[in-house]
Each structure stands twice: as structure tokens, then as C-alpha cells.
Motif scaffolding. Sequence first.
Motif, PDB file in Angstrom:
ATOM      1  N   TRP A 181      -1.499  10.218 -12.402  1.00  0.00           N
ATOM      2  CA  TRP A 181      -0.963  11.197 -11.460  1.00  0.00           C
ATOM      3  C   TRP A 181      -1.468  10.909 -10.049  1.00  0.00           C
ATOM      4  N   GLN A 182      -2.740  10.618  -9.912  1.00  0.00           N
ATOM      5  CA  GLN A 182      -3.284  10.290  -8.595  1.00  0.00           C
ATOM      6  C   GLN A 182      -2.582   9.052  -8.037  1.00  0.00           C
ATOM      7  N   ASP A 183      -2.306   8.071  -8.884  1.00  0.00           N
ATOM      8  CA  ASP A 183      -1.582   6.869  -8.450  1.00  0.00           C
ATOM      9  C   ASP A 183      -0.162   7.207  -8.010  1.00  0.00           C
ATOM     10  N   ASP A 184       0.517   8.135  -8.712  1.00  0.00           N
ATOM     11  CA  ASP A 184       1.858   8.576  -8.304  1.00  0.00           C
ATOM     12  C   ASP A 184       1.822   9.183  -6.904  1.00  0.00           C
ATOM     13  N   VAL A 185       0.832  10.043  -6.660  1.00  0.00           N
ATOM     14  CA  VAL A 185       0.689  10.674  -5.344  1.00  0.00           C
ATOM     15  C   VAL A 185       0.384   9.608  -4.292  1.00  0.00           C
ATOM     16  N   ALA A 186      -0.483   8.659  -4.625  1.00  0.00           N
ATOM     17  CA  ALA A 186      -0.843   7.595  -3.677  1.00  0.00           C
ATOM     18  C   ALA A 186       0.385   6.760  -3.306  1.00  0.00           C
ATOM     19  N   ARG A 187       1.221   6.423  -4.292  1.00  0.00           N
ATOM     20  CA  ARG A 187       2.435   5.638  -3.997  1.00  0.00           C
ATOM     21  C   ARG A 187       3.383   6.417  -3.091  1.00  0.00           C
ATOM     22  N   ALA A 188       3.538   7.715  -3.353  1.00  0.00           N
ATOM     23  CA  ALA A 188       4.409   8.540  -2.511  1.00  0.00           C
ATOM     24  C   ALA A 188       3.844   8.639  -1.090  1.00  0.00           C
ATOM     25  N   ALA A 189       2.534   8.787  -0.970  1.00  0.00           N
ATOM     26  CA  ALA A 189       1.895   8.848   0.352  1.00  0.00           C
ATOM     27  C   ALA A 189       2.078   7.521   1.090  1.00  0.00           C
ATOM     28  N   ALA A 190       1.921   6.411   0.376  1.00  0.00           N
ATOM     29  CA  ALA A 190       2.084   5.088   0.996  1.00  0.00           C
ATOM     30  C   ALA A 190       3.525   4.880   1.476  1.00  0.00           C
ATOM     31  N   ARG A 191       4.499   5.388   0.712  1.00  0.00           N
ATOM     32  CA  ARG A 191       5.905   5.297   1.151  1.00  0.00           C
ATOM     33  C   ARG A 191       6.122   6.098   2.431  1.00  0.00           C
ATOM     34  N   LEU A 192       5.486   7.260   2.529  1.00  0.00           N
ATOM     35  CA  LEU A 192       5.593   8.076   3.734  1.00  0.00           C
ATOM     36  C   LEU A 192       4.975   7.343   4.923  1.00  0.00           C
ATOM     37  N   VAL A 193       3.821   6.752   4.723  1.00  0.00           N
ATOM     38  CA  VAL A 193       3.148   5.982   5.775  1.00  0.00           C
ATOM     39  C   VAL A 193       4.073   4.865   6.261  1.00  0.00           C
ATOM     40  N   GLU A 194       4.666   4.157   5.319  1.00  0.00           N
ATOM     41  CA  GLU A 194       5.569   3.054   5.678  1.00  0.00           C
ATOM     42  C   GLU A 194       6.818   3.578   6.382  1.00  0.00           C
ATOM     43  N   HIS A 195       7.400   4.652   5.869  1.00  0.00           N
ATOM     44  CA  HIS A 195       8.623   5.217   6.452  1.00  0.00           C
ATOM     45  C   HIS A 195       8.429   5.593   7.918  1.00  0.00           C
ATOM     46  N   TYR A 196       7.293   6.191   8.238  1.00  0.00           N
ATOM     47  CA  TYR A 196       7.038   6.625   9.606  1.00  0.00           C
ATOM     48  C   TYR A 196       6.315   5.561  10.441  1.00  0.00           C
ATOM     49  N   GLY A 197       6.054   4.411   9.855  1.00  0.00           N
ATOM     50  CA  GLY A 197       5.408   3.328  10.606  1.00  0.00           C
ATOM     51  C   GLY A 197       4.009   3.677  11.084  1.00  0.00           C
ATOM     52  N   MET A 198       3.312   4.443  10.293  1.00  0.00           N
ATOM     53  CA  MET A 198       1.943   4.833  10.669  1.00  0.00           C
ATOM     54  C   MET A 198       1.027   3.623  10.521  1.00  0.00           C
ATOM     55  N   THR A 199       0.269   3.323  11.553  1.00  0.00           N
ATOM     56  CA  THR A 199      -0.622   2.167  11.503  1.00  0.00           C
ATOM     57  C   THR A 199      -2.035   2.539  11.081  1.00  0.00           C
ATOM     58  N   GLU A 200      -2.371   3.818  11.167  1.00  0.00           N
ATOM     59  CA  GLU A 200      -3.684   4.317  10.769  1.00  0.00           C
ATOM     60  C   GLU A 200      -3.502   5.615   9.988  1.00  0.00           C
ATOM     61  N   PRO A 201      -4.404   5.903   9.071  1.00  0.00           N
ATOM     62  CA  PRO A 201      -4.335   7.195   8.383  1.00  0.00           C
ATOM     63  C   PRO A 201      -4.571   8.336   9.372  1.00  0.00           C
ATOM     64  N   ILE A 202      -4.096   9.499   9.045  1.00  0.00           N
ATOM     65  CA  ILE A 202      -4.366  10.685   9.867  1.00  0.00           C
ATOM     66  C   ILE A 202      -5.872  10.893   9.887  1.00  0.00           C
ATOM     67  N   ASP A 203      -6.430  11.049  11.079  1.00  0.00           N
ATOM     68  CA  ASP A 203      -7.873  11.218  11.251  1.00  0.00           C
ATOM     69  C   ASP A 203      -8.121  12.383  12.206  1.00  0.00           C
ATOM     70  N   ALA A 204      -7.633  13.552  11.808  1.00  0.00           N
ATOM     71  CA  ALA A 204      -7.743  14.754  12.620  1.00  0.00           C
ATOM     72  C   ALA A 204      -7.761  15.945  11.667  1.00  0.00           C
ATOM     73  N   PRO A 205      -8.190  17.099  12.145  1.00  0.00           N
ATOM     74  CA  PRO A 205      -8.172  18.288  11.282  1.00  0.00           C
ATOM     75  C   PRO A 205      -6.743  18.591  10.828  1.00  0.00           C
ATOM     76  N   ILE A 206      -6.591  18.853   9.537  1.00  0.00           N
ATOM     77  CA  ILE A 206      -5.268  19.113   8.981  1.00  0.00           C
ATOM     78  C   ILE A 206      -5.290  20.311   8.038  1.00  0.00           C
ATOM     79  N   GLY A 207      -4.105  20.787   7.755  1.00  0.00           N
ATOM     80  CA  GLY A 207      -3.895  21.771   6.704  1.00  0.00           C
ATOM     81  C   GLY A 207      -3.008  21.137   5.651  1.00  0.00           C
ATOM     82  N   VAL A 208      -3.167  21.565   4.425  1.00  0.00           N
ATOM     83  CA  VAL A 208      -2.339  21.062   3.325  1.00  0.00           C
ATOM     84  C   VAL A 208      -1.854  22.251   2.510  1.00  0.00           C
ATOM     85  N   ASP A 209      -0.525  22.345   2.397  1.00  0.00           N
ATOM     86  CA  ASP A 209       0.082  23.315   1.498  1.00  0.00           C
ATOM     87  C   ASP A 209       0.531  22.545   0.268  1.00  0.00           C
ATOM     88  N   LEU A 210       0.153  23.005  -0.893  1.00  0.00           N
ATOM     89  CA  LEU A 210       0.431  22.293  -2.135  1.00  0.00           C
ATOM     90  C   LEU A 210       1.009  23.252  -3.169  1.00  0.00           C
TER      91      LEU A 210
END
Length: 147
Positions: free
Chosen positions: A42-71
Motif C-alpha cells: 500500500w505504501q508503494d502504491d501511494v509512493a507511485r501515485a505521488a511520483a506520478r504527481l511530481v512528474e506531471h507537475y514537473g516538480m524538481t524538488e519535494p515540497i519543503d514547507a509547512p503543509i496540511g494533508v486531508d486524507l
Amino acid sequence: MNRTSWAFKVYGTPAPKGSFKAVPGAKGRARLVNQLKGTTPWQDDVARAAARLVEHYGMTEPIDAPIGVDLVVTVEAPRTVTRQWPTVRGTGDVDKHERTVLDGLVQGGLIRDDSLVCTGSLAKGYPHSPLPGVLPSPGAFIRIFLL
């Protein structure tokens, strides 16, 4: 980074993150393994989805700021279930589901560390639960937003 929030769905079999136990490893060294089955896939499924999002938006670095997460985690309803909410022990604690998802977001390169999470909301439901964000089949709806 022009965006202030990201939302995506991950389908799969949600699994809570359990405690770790030491087991004998190579050369007499102990290694830590999760006590709950299904967490790693399951963690790997989430990681793959997150990596696709990173690629889709062309993010070059992970988010490194205060964030909120709704789950919102959607767990499979047993065939004979009569209740609206997954309150039985076998569905896992919602906070332990969050731990697996946050670790997947780090693993997928979307966020630098889960210590960046300062606020958010957690929910767990069956596909038929009256809950905004619940999915039609098991998985998770994840929204990340900058503070």
C-alpha cells in the motif's frame, strides 16, 4: 512552485502502519519489519501515485514547507456489513493509515518529510459511507495544501 494545493486518488488496499519488530538479519544483525501485513504494497502504491504527481507537475524538488494533508481512506466493506462506518478492529486505526500514506508521500518524492505536516483531517469509511471524499472502491483521496 505556482500551486498551493494538490489532490489525487490512489486505488489499492489501504493498510495501516503497525509497530516494528526486530528479526534476525544477515551477519547476525537485527532488521526491523512491520508487524502488519500489506503495509509495504500500500505504501508503494501511494509512493507511485505521488511520483506520478511530481512528474506531471514537473516538480524538481519535494515540497519543503509547512503543509496540511486531508486524507480520506476507503476500506473494503465485508459482504455482510450492516453498519455505515468501519469501526471494527480489522479496518485499522485512522491515524495508522495516515502514517502509511505520509511515508508513501515521502517515498514518492512529493514531500521532503512528514514532519512538515502541521494540520489536516483524517477520515475512514466504506465505499457506501456518507462521507465526502470516500471512493467507490478501496483506496485513498489525498489533498495536500501549503500553509
